[in-house]
Scaffold this active site. Structure first.
Site, PDB file in Angstrom:
ATOM      1  N   ASP A   1       0.840  -1.198   0.000  1.00  0.00           N
ATOM      2  CA  ASP A   1       0.000   0.000   0.000  1.00  0.00           C
ATOM      3  C   ASP A   1       0.875   1.249   0.000  1.00  0.00           C
ATOM      4  OD1 ASP A   1      -1.743   2.083   0.464  1.00  0.00           O
ATOM      5  OD2 ASP A   1      -2.421   1.376   2.420  1.00  0.00           O
TER       6      ASP A   1
ATOM      7  N   GLU B   1      30.981  12.209   4.054  1.00  0.00           N
ATOM      8  CA  GLU B   1      31.515  12.049   5.409  1.00  0.00           C
ATOM      9  C   GLU B   1      30.403  12.393   6.398  1.00  0.00           C
ATOM     10  OE1 GLU B   1      34.747  14.824   5.465  1.00  0.00           O
ATOM     11  OE2 GLU B   1      36.154  13.417   4.556  1.00  0.00           O
TER      12      GLU B   1
ATOM     13  N   GLU C   1      28.625  12.865   9.833  1.00  0.00           N
ATOM     14  CA  GLU C   1      28.858  13.071  11.262  1.00  0.00           C
ATOM     15  C   GLU C   1      27.571  12.782  12.013  1.00  0.00           C
ATOM     16  OE1 GLU C   1      32.193  16.617  10.606  1.00  0.00           O
ATOM     17  OE2 GLU C   1      30.162  17.125  11.255  1.00  0.00           O
TER      18      GLU C   1
ATOM     19  N   GLU D   1      34.551  13.261  16.603  1.00  0.00           N
ATOM     20  CA  GLU D   1      34.483  14.568  15.940  1.00  0.00           C
ATOM     21  C   GLU D   1      34.633  15.695  16.957  1.00  0.00           C
ATOM     22  OE1 GLU D   1      34.483  16.722  13.670  1.00  0.00           O
ATOM     23  OE2 GLU D   1      34.871  15.416  11.967  1.00  0.00           O
TER      24      GLU D   1
ATOM     25  N   GLU E   1      32.446  10.311  13.482  1.00  0.00           N
ATOM     26  CA  GLU E   1      32.453  10.249  12.023  1.00  0.00           C
ATOM     27  C   GLU E   1      33.074   8.922  11.600  1.00  0.00           C
ATOM     28  OE1 GLU E   1      33.717  13.743   9.772  1.00  0.00           O
ATOM     29  OE2 GLU E   1      34.974  12.435   8.523  1.00  0.00           O
TER      30      GLU E   1
ATOM     31  N   HIS F   1      30.159  16.438   4.601  1.00  0.00           N
ATOM     32  CA  HIS F   1      30.971  16.893   3.482  1.00  0.00           C
ATOM     33  C   HIS F   1      30.946  15.823   2.406  1.00  0.00           C
ATOM     34  CE1 HIS F   1      33.258  18.976   6.984  1.00  0.00           C
ATOM     35  NE2 HIS F   1      32.163  19.635   6.660  1.00  0.00           N
TER      36      HIS F   1
ATOM     37  N   ARG G   1      38.961  25.190   4.691  1.00  0.00           N
ATOM     38  CA  ARG G   1      37.733  24.541   5.137  1.00  0.00           C
ATOM     39  C   ARG G   1      36.605  25.522   5.433  1.00  0.00           C
ATOM     40  NH1 ARG G   1      38.977  19.141   6.364  1.00  0.00           N
ATOM     41  NH2 ARG G   1      41.213  18.750   6.277  1.00  0.00           N
TER      42      ARG G   1
ATOM     43  N   GLU H   1      35.007  18.867  -2.862  1.00  0.00           N
ATOM     44  CA  GLU H   1      34.278  18.541  -1.638  1.00  0.00           C
ATOM     45  C   GLU H   1      33.261  19.641  -1.365  1.00  0.00           C
ATOM     46  OE1 GLU H   1      35.309  17.793   3.103  1.00  0.00           O
ATOM     47  OE2 GLU H   1      36.520  19.150   1.883  1.00  0.00           O
TER      48      GLU H   1
ATOM     49  N   ARG I   1      30.669  21.272   1.110  1.00  0.00           N
ATOM     50  CA  ARG I   1      30.712  21.224   2.568  1.00  0.00           C
ATOM     51  C   ARG I   1      29.431  21.711   3.272  1.00  0.00           C
ATOM     52  NH1 ARG I   1      35.571  20.387   4.830  1.00  0.00           N
ATOM     53  NH2 ARG I   1      35.191  21.731   6.629  1.00  0.00           N
TER      54      ARG I   1
END
Length: 491
Positions: free
Chosen positions: A72, A151, A153, A233, A241, A290, A360, A379, A381
């Site tokens: 369903d 990645e 967390e 982390e 992580e 990330h 970063r 990457e 972020r």
């Protein structure tokens, strides 16, 4: 973060799934070899939570992998109306794995969803959208494979309580590691609680979850998911992580569902609980996701080149697509109201839409760990782990491809600490939306790039926006929060 994408791994055969079923006959053989009594059929609802129902093993024959099994669809979030509720799950034999947590021998299989009348893949099935994105990148001729390496967390907690009524509202979370518990009588309190923003990453006994995370890794690798590293982390209170090795888009969508399932169930064995909520704790770092990504063709990476940070022009165009469509992307990659408790200007999350090597604080970073061309990737972020991986990866891929197809320019890199810039410099840098409502407005105004190749459909976009507004934005808007009483009770 630890280095990603090492070029060799002794367990690569196991972890890429070649030791697991590839076709229906392999699954039936696995049922007999493991004396399986129950087959658990799993699929995602529209928002990204795993759903399931189970059948006795004798109900699964080769025809089931073609004909499917009915359920369903009207009771699934964001799916069918009650007058058109019948749906079919089609098991994907390559995804069959023995469930590591059930008492009875149980085989879990990830399924695709089809309409029982038209036999067409269901437009709101997130896995179908991911499959269409993977097919679209091939159809463009730009690349044949898009790799993703998220990645995730998350927090490992000991106690979680929350409630909301007409006249009360509260939440309570606790952790043996919580820095706020240094003075608690624990008979005895042994100390070793990570200070705020100092959880990255002391050895045990301060890191109390080494064994628990290692157990999570063991179970994930037994399921064929290659792990590169695990660690504590930044935040106090058990933030963790575990890094998966990159994989093609659909495979990583599958892996991400197993990842959450394993982390939650291993934690439960230890009397703990896990949350992927982006910002469950005030005053310390939230949980991001990330996402490393790259394009390959004929077994060769397309992102390495002679440009900035060793990138190709194609990679720069991909970055430009991510930055241009960031507001719309946020509706899928940071899809909760809580996501924007983390994405606050001036704090830990990279909200400014810029790119940089190593830096970063930029929304898009180019990791510089390895000189190998095969390790070259970008990457993103600003996503977080509350997202539906299939939709998030597909949306980012479509944004990047749009940048390539239109040869977009990402502008100049920002190789300085964005958080240290003055107001005048910051004024020229755009930022991600400040709320889920803004992100949904961004998606409403900018989604043509998602609809190329019929990857996302108008039906999907409209339902995503309306569901989020009705079920999340408006309910939060209607309710007072406790801190408002501190600010305004005596107004």
């Amino acid at each position: 973060m630890p280095t990603k994408r090492r070029n060799s791994n002794k367990k690569s055969k196991e972890a890429t799934g070649s030791a697991f079923p590839q076709k229906a006959g392999d699954v039936l053989k696995l049922l007999k070899e493991n004396s399986v009594g129950i087959v658990d059929l799993r699929f995602l609802d529209f928002l990204g939570s795993w759903q399931h129902f189970s059948v006795p093993a004798h109900q699964l024959d080769e025809d089931a992998f073609e004909d499917g099994l009915g359920f369903d669809g009207s009771s699934i979030r964001g799916w069918q109306s009650i007058h058109a509720s019948d749906m079919l799950v089609i098991p994907d034999p390559k995804t069959a794995r023995m469930d590591p947590f059930t008492a009875a021998p149980t085989l879990a299989v990830i399924c695709d969803i089809v309409d029982p009348v038209t036999r067409e893949p269901y437009s709101r099935d997130p896995r179908n959208i991911a499959k269409k994105a993977a097919a679209y990148v091939k159809s463009t001729g730009i690349a044949d494979t898009a790799y993703f390496g998220p990645e995730l967390e998350f927090f490992i907690l000991d106690d979680v309580r929350y409630d909301q009524t007409s006249n009360t509202a509260y939440y309570f979370v606790d952790s043996i590691e919580g820095s706020w518990n240094t003075g608690r009588d624990e008979e005895p309190n042994l100390g070793y609680k990570p200070r705020y923003k100092e959880g990255y990453f002391p050895v045990p006994p301060t890191d109390t979850f080494q064994d628990l995370r290692s157990e999570m890794v063991r179970v994930l690798e037994e399921l064929g998911i290659m792990i590169e590293a695990h660690h504590h982390e930044v935040s106090t209170a058990g933030q963790a992580e575990i890094d998966m090795r990159f994989a093609p888009l659909v495979t990583m969508g599958d892996n991400m569902k197993w990842y959450k399932y394993v982390c939650r169930n291993v934690a439960k064995r230890y009397g703990k609980t896990v949350t992927f909520m982006p910002k469950p704790i005030f005053g310390d770092n939230g949980s991001g996701m990330h996402v490393h990504q790259s394009l390959w063709k004929n077994g060769e990476p397309l992102f390495p080149g002679n440009g900035y940070a060793g990138l190709s022009d194609l990679a720069m165009h991909y970055i430009a697509g991510i930055l241009k469509h960031a507001a719309a992307l946020c509706a899928f990659v940071a899809p909760t109201t809580n996501s924007y408790r983390r994405l606050v200007p001036g704090f830990e999350a990279p909200v400014n839409l810029a790119y940089s090597a190593r830096n970063r604080s930029a929304a898009v970073r180019i990791p510089m760990y390895s000189p190998s061309p095969k390790a070259k990737r970008i990457e993103c972020r600003f996503p977080d782990p509350s997202c539906n991986g299939y939709l998030a990866f597909a949306a980012m891929l479509m944004a990047g491809l749009d940048g390539i197809e239109k040869k977009l320019n990402p502008g100049e890199p920002l190789d300085k600490d964005i958080y240290a810039l003055g107001p005048e410099e910051l004024a020229g840098i755009p930022s991600v939306p400040g709320s889920l409502e803004e992100a949904l407005k961004g998606l409403e105004n900018d989604h043509e790039f998602l609809m190329k190749g019929d990857v996302f459909t108008e039906d999907v976009i409209e339902m995503w926006i309306s569901y989020k507004i009705e079920k999340e934005v408006n309910p939060i808007r209607l309710r007072p929060v406790p801190y408002e009483f501190m600010l305004y009770f005596d107004a």
